[in-house]
Design a protein around this motif. Structure first.
Motif, PDB file in Angstrom:
ATOM      1  N   GLN A   1      49.456  22.507  39.216  1.00 38.78           N
ATOM      2  CA  GLN A   1      49.802  23.784  39.831  1.00 38.78           C
ATOM      3  C   GLN A   1      50.238  24.806  38.798  1.00 38.78           C
ATOM      4  O   GLN A   1      49.945  26.007  38.933  1.00 38.78           O
ATOM      5  N   ARG A   2      50.915  24.376  37.755  1.00 37.77           N
ATOM      6  CA  ARG A   2      51.287  25.308  36.679  1.00 37.77           C
ATOM      7  C   ARG A   2      50.043  25.862  35.996  1.00 37.77           C
ATOM      8  O   ARG A   2      49.989  27.056  35.650  1.00 37.77           O
ATOM      9  N   ALA A   3      49.044  24.993  35.792  1.00 33.91           N
ATOM     10  CA  ALA A   3      47.803  25.472  35.184  1.00 33.91           C
ATOM     11  C   ALA A   3      47.115  26.485  36.091  1.00 33.91           C
ATOM     12  O   ALA A   3      46.560  27.487  35.625  1.00 33.91           O
ATOM     13  N   ARG A   4      47.159  26.260  37.408  1.00 32.99           N
ATOM     14  CA  ARG A   4      46.555  27.210  38.346  1.00 32.99           C
ATOM     15  C   ARG A   4      47.305  28.538  38.331  1.00 32.99           C
ATOM     16  O   ARG A   4      46.697  29.609  38.439  1.00 32.99           O
ATOM     17  N   VAL A   5      48.634  28.487  38.194  1.00 32.65           N
ATOM     18  CA  VAL A   5      49.417  29.728  38.127  1.00 32.65           C
ATOM     19  C   VAL A   5      49.076  30.505  36.868  1.00 32.65           C
ATOM     20  O   VAL A   5      48.896  31.739  36.885  1.00 32.65           O
ATOM     21  N   ASP A   6      48.964  29.798  35.736  1.00 26.18           N
ATOM     22  CA  ASP A   6      48.598  30.474  34.478  1.00 26.18           C
ATOM     23  C   ASP A   6      47.207  31.091  34.574  1.00 26.18           C
ATOM     24  O   ASP A   6      46.974  32.209  34.074  1.00 26.18           O
ATOM     25  N   SER A   7      46.278  30.379  35.217  1.00 23.08           N
ATOM     26  CA  SER A   7      44.926  30.923  35.378  1.00 23.08           C
ATOM     27  C   SER A   7      44.954  32.193  36.217  1.00 23.08           C
ATOM     28  O   SER A   7      44.291  33.193  35.895  1.00 23.08           O
ATOM     29  N   ALA A   8      45.731  32.180  37.318  1.00 22.88           N
ATOM     30  CA  ALA A   8      45.809  33.378  38.155  1.00 22.88           C
ATOM     31  C   ALA A   8      46.456  34.535  37.404  1.00 22.88           C
ATOM     32  O   ALA A   8      46.057  35.694  37.578  1.00 22.88           O
ATOM     33  N   ARG A   9      47.429  34.257  36.569  1.00 20.00           N
ATOM     34  CA  ARG A   9      48.069  35.329  35.788  1.00 20.00           C
ATOM     35  C   ARG A   9      47.091  35.942  34.791  1.00 20.00           C
ATOM     36  O   ARG A   9      47.079  37.167  34.591  1.00 20.00           O
ATOM     37  N   ARG A  10      46.260  35.111  34.148  1.00 20.92           N
ATOM     38  CA  ARG A  10      45.288  35.661  33.200  1.00 20.92           C
ATOM     39  C   ARG A  10      44.245  36.509  33.918  1.00 20.92           C
ATOM     40  O   ARG A  10      43.851  37.580  33.432  1.00 20.92           O
ATOM     41  N   LEU A  11      43.809  36.039  35.077  1.00 16.06           N
ATOM     42  CA  LEU A  11      42.850  36.841  35.830  1.00 16.06           C
ATOM     43  C   LEU A  11      43.471  38.139  36.326  1.00 16.06           C
ATOM     44  O   LEU A  11      42.802  39.178  36.392  1.00 16.06           O
ATOM     45  N   LEU A  12      44.753  38.089  36.686  1.00 16.12           N
ATOM     46  CA  LEU A  12      45.437  39.300  37.135  1.00 16.12           C
ATOM     47  C   LEU A  12      45.528  40.323  36.012  1.00 16.12           C
ATOM     48  O   LEU A  12      45.406  41.531  36.241  1.00 16.12           O
ATOM     49  N   ALA A  13      45.733  39.850  34.801  1.00 15.98           N
ATOM     50  CA  ALA A  13      45.813  40.776  33.667  1.00 15.98           C
ATOM     51  C   ALA A  13      44.470  41.448  33.391  1.00 15.98           C
ATOM     52  O   ALA A  13      44.433  42.533  32.801  1.00 15.98           O
ATOM     53  N   ARG A  14      43.359  40.822  33.821  1.00 16.03           N
ATOM     54  CA  ARG A  14      42.040  41.389  33.558  1.00 16.03           C
ATOM     55  C   ARG A  14      41.464  42.121  34.766  1.00 16.03           C
ATOM     56  O   ARG A  14      40.305  42.527  34.741  1.00 16.03           O
ATOM     57  N   ALA A  15      42.253  42.260  35.842  1.00 14.24           N
ATOM     58  CA  ALA A  15      41.736  42.943  37.036  1.00 14.24           C
ATOM     59  C   ALA A  15      41.452  44.402  36.721  1.00 14.24           C
ATOM     60  O   ALA A  15      42.213  45.076  36.025  1.00 14.24           O
ATOM     61  N   SER A  16      40.310  44.890  37.237  1.00 11.86           N
ATOM     62  CA  SER A  16      39.871  46.254  36.926  1.00 11.86           C
ATOM     63  C   SER A  16      39.817  47.168  38.144  1.00 11.86           C
ATOM     64  O   SER A  16      39.467  48.335  38.003  1.00 11.86           O
ATOM     65  N   SER A  17      40.118  46.656  39.334  1.00 12.26           N
ATOM     66  CA  SER A  17      40.085  47.492  40.529  1.00 12.26           C
ATOM     67  C   SER A  17      41.294  47.173  41.405  1.00 12.26           C
ATOM     68  O   SER A  17      41.934  46.126  41.250  1.00 12.26           O
ATOM     69  N   ILE A  18      41.567  48.091  42.319  1.00 11.38           N
ATOM     70  CA  ILE A  18      42.721  47.915  43.196  1.00 11.38           C
ATOM     71  C   ILE A  18      42.527  46.716  44.116  1.00 11.38           C
ATOM     72  O   ILE A  18      43.451  45.927  44.347  1.00 11.38           O
ATOM     73  N   SER A  19      41.324  46.547  44.658  1.00 12.81           N
ATOM     74  CA  SER A  19      41.075  45.430  45.571  1.00 12.81           C
ATOM     75  C   SER A  19      41.231  44.091  44.850  1.00 12.81           C
ATOM     76  O   SER A  19      41.840  43.146  45.383  1.00 12.81           O
ATOM     77  N   ASP A  20      40.704  44.005  43.620  1.00 10.15           N
ATOM     78  CA  ASP A  20      40.869  42.771  42.851  1.00 10.15           C
ATOM     79  C   ASP A  20      42.333  42.527  42.522  1.00 10.15           C
ATOM     80  O   ASP A  20      42.810  41.383  42.554  1.00 10.15           O
ATOM     81  N   LEU A  21      43.045  43.605  42.205  1.00  8.95           N
ATOM     82  CA  LEU A  21      44.459  43.474  41.867  1.00  8.95           C
ATOM     83  C   LEU A  21      45.265  42.940  43.051  1.00  8.95           C
ATOM     84  O   LEU A  21      46.082  42.021  42.909  1.00  8.95           O
ATOM     85  N   VAL A  22      45.013  43.476  44.239  1.00  9.16           N
ATOM     86  CA  VAL A  22      45.745  43.024  45.426  1.00  9.16           C
ATOM     87  C   VAL A  22      45.414  41.577  45.747  1.00  9.16           C
ATOM     88  O   VAL A  22      46.297  40.762  46.053  1.00  9.16           O
TER      89      VAL A  22
END
Length: 322
Positions: free
Chosen positions: A162-183
């Protein structure tokens, strides 16, 4: 949403791509590195366990010491002085590095009872139990164990994943380029962090139960009964329980009656008088409104005077003419 799918696809394929792909685009690289570290740790543990396995009986002791076991104990001890024995039991727990989790005491003229919930380290569980048993005459002792080693290992693996999944989601969140992806990514990250917090809370609770054992001690005086009430049976016990229930019911009934009586006196008596006066008044009005020849309610009708005078009395045995 197309950008989100693209980011997830890049994250899933990052670990299998060549060196030209950015390392931040592949969250599975961190999982792979963690798996490699886990395999390395398992190899080290295997190397450390090899001598123990070659040692014969020593391997069994090592495996038992490494297991996660929850110890629980329940005791009932009859003592001469309940208060003094309770202080001694608490002192035994505190000397072993534990503390008091609960303390309930009842002192009456007939008997005295103290119920203590002691939390002591697992290593000091057996010595503390023996010390408490030596405070008086032990009447009952129940010791239980629960092996939670597999549950602990499963929780550790789930927490790491689960920690690895949280880190993966954080990295993807840092690369989000649109409002819908960010939400969408923020919601996903919040859900994963909530699951991780729940798993960590379970692990802390399990670690607390394995690190500190629970001993429930009941200290009774010499005048107390030698057996628990739930173990007693028979006619006299049933009669005593029924009498107590009857007294309790009568007490409740009297309490309710005492609470309702002031309201009855304040409202019931005036309402009753008002109803009686209204009823009498209606009867009087009916009597005044009735005609002179019509009997009033409750009065027998009287025959006419002429009929009563002209009609001869009947002769006994006389037969009427056809």
């Amino acid at each position: 949403m197309a950008t989100l799918v693209t980011l997830l696809a890049l994250a899933g394929c990052g670990s299998g791509s060549d060196g030209g792909v950015d390392s931040a685009a592949g969250p599975e690289q961190g999982v792979a590195a963690e798996d490699a570290g886990s395999r390395a740790g398992a190899g080290e543990r295997g190397g450390a366990d090899a001598p123990a396995q070659q040692g014969g009986s020593g391997a069994t002791d090592t495996r038992v010491e490494q297991r996660a076991i929850i110890y629980t104990g329940t005791m009932r001890v009859e003592v001469d002085d309940v208060e003094a024995a309770a202080r001694e039991a608490i002192s035994s727990a505190t000397r072993a590095g534990g503390f008091v989790g609960g303390d309930q005491r009842r002192s009456t003229a007939a008997d005295a009872v103290a119920t203590l919930e002691l939390r002591v380290p697992a290593a000091a569980f057996a010595p503390v139990v023996e010390e408490i048993a030596g405070l008086g005459r032990q009447q009952r002792r129940e010791i239980g164990t629960q092996d939670v080693t597999e549950e602990t290992i499963d929780l550790d693996a789930r927490i790491a994943s689960q920690r690895a999944r949280v880190d993966s989601a954080r990295r993807l969140l840092a690369r989000a380029s649109s409002i819908s992806d960010l939400v969408s990514l923020e919601n996903e990250l919040a859900r994963r962090e909530s699951d991780l917090a729940s798993l960590e809370a379970k692990k802390r609770r399990l670690a607390d139960l394995t690190a500190l054992s629970t001993i429930t001690v009941t200290l009774v005086g010499p005048d107390a009964t030698t057996s628990d009430e739930e173990d007693e049976a028979g006619f006299l016990v049933g009669l005593s329980a029924g009498w107590r229930v009857f007294l309790t019911s009568v007490t409740v009934l009297l309490t309710v009656l005492g609470a309702v009586l002031p309201w009855l006196l304040a409202f019931g008596v005036p309402l009753g008088l008002l109803w009686w006066v209204t009823r009498r008044r209606r009867q009087r009005l009916r009597a005044d409104a009735a005609p002179a020849g019509r009997p009033t309610p409750g009065q027998q009708p009287t025959p006419p005077v002429e009929a009563a005078v002209s009609a001869p009395p009947p002769v006994p045995g006389a037969r009427s003419a056809p």
